[in-house]
Scaffold this active site. Structure first.
Site, short mmCIF file in Angstrom:
data_model
loop_
_atom_site.label_atom_id
_atom_site.label_comp_id
_atom_site.label_asym_id
_atom_site.label_seq_id
_atom_site.Cartn_x
_atom_site.Cartn_y
_atom_site.Cartn_z
N HIS A 128 0.87 -1.17 0.00
CA HIS A 128 0.00 0.00 0.00
C HIS A 128 0.92 1.23 0.00
CE1 HIS A 128 -2.82 2.94 1.78
NE2 HIS A 128 -3.81 2.10 1.50
N ASP A 205 3.16 -4.06 8.08
CA ASP A 205 1.92 -3.31 7.95
C ASP A 205 0.78 -4.31 8.18
OD1 ASP A 205 -0.40 -2.10 7.10
OD2 ASP A 205 0.36 -1.54 5.12
N GLN A 208 -4.37 -4.90 7.23
CA GLN A 208 -5.35 -5.86 6.71
C GLN A 208 -5.33 -7.19 7.45
OE1 GLN A 208 -7.59 -4.84 4.84
NE2 GLN A 208 -6.69 -2.99 3.97
N LYS A 231 -10.31 -0.15 10.38
CA LYS A 231 -10.48 -1.36 9.56
C LYS A 231 -10.84 -2.57 10.42
CE LYS A 231 -7.10 0.16 6.10
NZ LYS A 231 -7.87 0.63 4.95
N CYS A 370 -4.79 2.49 -3.62
CA CYS A 370 -3.54 2.94 -2.99
C CYS A 370 -2.41 1.94 -3.20
CB CYS A 370 -3.73 3.23 -1.50
SG CYS A 370 -4.72 4.68 -1.21
#
Lengths: 412, 139
Positions: A128, A205, A208, A231, A370
């Protein structure tokens, strides 16, 4: 911490007020955009509402009752997050605005202190922009060199090429736990083990991954984990950075101001202990309370149950999507990915697909999500993306597929 | 006010049967632009007469239905206009013609063509100053 009864997934849908609404009269909402942001259960909305109605005050150093309550609620949220990711200490859980800010915080403090001209930073082609641009900025500032783990045609990281990149003795390996486009779940534990053997620090990261399956920072074996509240059924405006104590301890503060100090003189200050040295100014208190409630909610459903549900949904979605002539889904097979299906439909621009689906109340995202370099990698200007969370159903997958047949009819 | 279905039919007609599509060999001015976010790109070819008015126009491009249909629609509106008049082109009539209801969530796609044409005068000035034809991106 309240112990909530375990809830079945079928019951969960009713917990989300927004899922009861119609997009237009007679057209119920089919929300397939949770990868962009998740919907919020009543428990989260109520916790924030209750905070503002009953306990609103600024946190820390207040003597009055409300200040005590607000502080207790804010810090309890940190404890919930600590337990959620199994962090060794609450001091290593830093509240930020979002995953992007968490990554930027590391780049601007650890990165500026550590990275020198010629140093290698290893990223991947599936990142991303939030895990690309901060490192591009750091590289421009320091003269560091960026290298990228390639993405195979199947949408997985090329681990043989990664092994070669490690010979460059990178200072940092920064990668996503789960691609927000391909859905690929990367073998982070193994990647981190190899990175550490090569002497690199590892940042993941988790924007998700943390919302969708159990992430335990102690077994994951990474050095930094960044994720966002919104999220994972929490509010916008709050995110988390977890880091290893020794790394956080050595990092200078990024922002100066209230709350991040022990003592201030006219010409100098003594910095507060972690986590507060990274939390300058009045924090997002209600948002932290909401995030704490989101953690409670997700735990009441169970992360393993959520992951299993999404696994069933994505397997069904891939099967149904692949039967639509002209549809191509990107990324690995269902077993290797989370609940994300980015696809193209021959001859129809993704924005047109999304707009026609919207007429039937189906919310999907169209664009580069993104992840422009990843789209460049697959030579695509854009894709349409359907993504799933605990509240989605197979019937919604059927509606998506029916909607795609409508798109094909319209653009025949 | 066209109905929603009339708007869709109008857009699809221009998308499937674009007017003035293709390059113009004797163009006096070529203006380009795009929405990098969606990958919509458009190039307009303009031939100006001795009085500096548009004598011929064509376009090429790639992208979504609305962006390409809007470009086709615009080629029917600019003949006889001066560059200054192109600069002054309003966006609203185009949005109404395409159907506000249909394009309301896609304003950037709908207005890409008119916004590029609005830069023609500026692009010509820049080109004259540099002595070459530049192709700045409009987003």
């Amino acid at each position: 911490m309240p112990v909530l009864p375990q809830r079945s997934l079928a019951e969960c849908r009713a917990d989300f007020p927004i899922l009861q609404r119609e997009v237009r009269p007679g057209v119920p909402l089919v929300y397939l955009d949770s990868t962009a942001t998740a919907q919020k259960p009543a428990a989260v909305i109520d916790a924030m509402d209750r905070y503002y109605r009953l306990s609103n005050a600024n946190v820390h150093r207040g003597i009055h009752t409300l200040a005590e309550e607000a502080t207790a609620l804010y810090e309890a949220a940190r404890d919930r997050v600590q337990a959620f990711i199994n962090a060794g200490s609450r001091k290593d859980v830093i509240f930020t605005r979002n995953a992007s800010e968490s990554i930027n915080l590391v780049a601007l403090t650890w990165g500026r202190r550590t990275i020198k001209s010629g140093d290698v930073i290893v990223l991947t082609e599936m990142e991303h922009h939030s895990n690309l641009v901060p490192w591009q900025m750091l590289a421009a500032e320091t003269g560091a060199r960026l290298e990228f783990i390639r993405v195979t045609d199947q949408g997985e990281l090329d681990l043989e090429q990664y092994a070669q990149l490690l010979r460059l003795e990178p200072k940092l390996v920064a990668l996503t736990h789960m691609s927000n486009v391909l859905g690929t779940i990367n073998p982070v534990t193994e990647i981190a083990r190899q990175a550490h053997a090569a002497g690199a620090v590892v940042l993941v990261d988790g924007a998700q991954s943390v919302p969708h399956f159990a992430v335990d920072v102690q077994t994951l074996g990474v050095d930094f984990l960044a994720f966002s509240g919104h999220k994972m059924c929490g509010p916008t405006g709050i995110g988390v950075l977890w880091g290893r104590p020794a790394l956080l301890e050595a990092m200078p503060p990024l922002l100066g101001g209230g709350d991040m100090i022990k003592r201030v003189y006219l010409r100098e200050f003594k910095v507060a202990d972690r986590p507060y040295k990274f939390e300058a100014g009045t924090p997002a208190i209600a948002e932290a309370v909401g995030l704490g409630a989101a953690v409670d909610y997700l735990q009441s459903v169970g992360l393993d149950a959520i992951a299993a549900h999404e696994q069933e949904l994505i397997a069904y979605a891939l099967e149904r999507l692949e039967e639509v002539p002209g549809v191509k889904v990107y990324g690995p097979s269902a077993a290797k990915k989370g609940g994300v299906a980015a696809f193209t439909l021959d001859g129809v621009h993704p924005h047109d697909v999304a707009q026609v689906l919207d007429r039937d109340g189906i919310a999907v995202r169209a664009g580069h999500h993104c992840a422009m370099p990843l789209h460049d990698r697959f030579e695509l200007p854009a894709t349409t993306r359907a993504s799933f969370y605990l509240y989605n159903t197979p019937a919604e997958v059927d509606k998506l597929v029916a909607g795609l047949y409508k798109v094909k009819q319209l653009f025949g | 006010m066209p109905t929603r279905q009339e708007s869709i039919d109008f857009i699809l007609d221009h998308y499937e049967h674009p007017r003035h599509r293709g390059a113009l060999a004797d163009a006096s001015l070529v203006v380009r632009g795009g929405n990098p976010g969606c990958g919509d790109v458009l190039t307009f070819y303009l031939r100006l007469d001795a009085g500096g008015r548009v004598a011929a126009v064509s376009f090429e491009g790639e992208g979504c239905t609305i962006s390409q249909a809007a470009a086709s629609v615009m080629t029917e509106k600019v003949l006889g206009l001066s560059l200054a008049e192109l600069t002054a082109l309003p966006q609203d009539p185009l949005i109404e013609e395409l159907g506000r209801d249909v394009v309301s969530t896609r304003i950037r796609c709908a207005t890409l063509a008119v916004n590029i044409l609005k830069t023609a005068e500026q692009q010509q000035r820049t080109a004259a100053a540099r002595g070459a034809a530049p192709a700045p991106e409009v987003s």
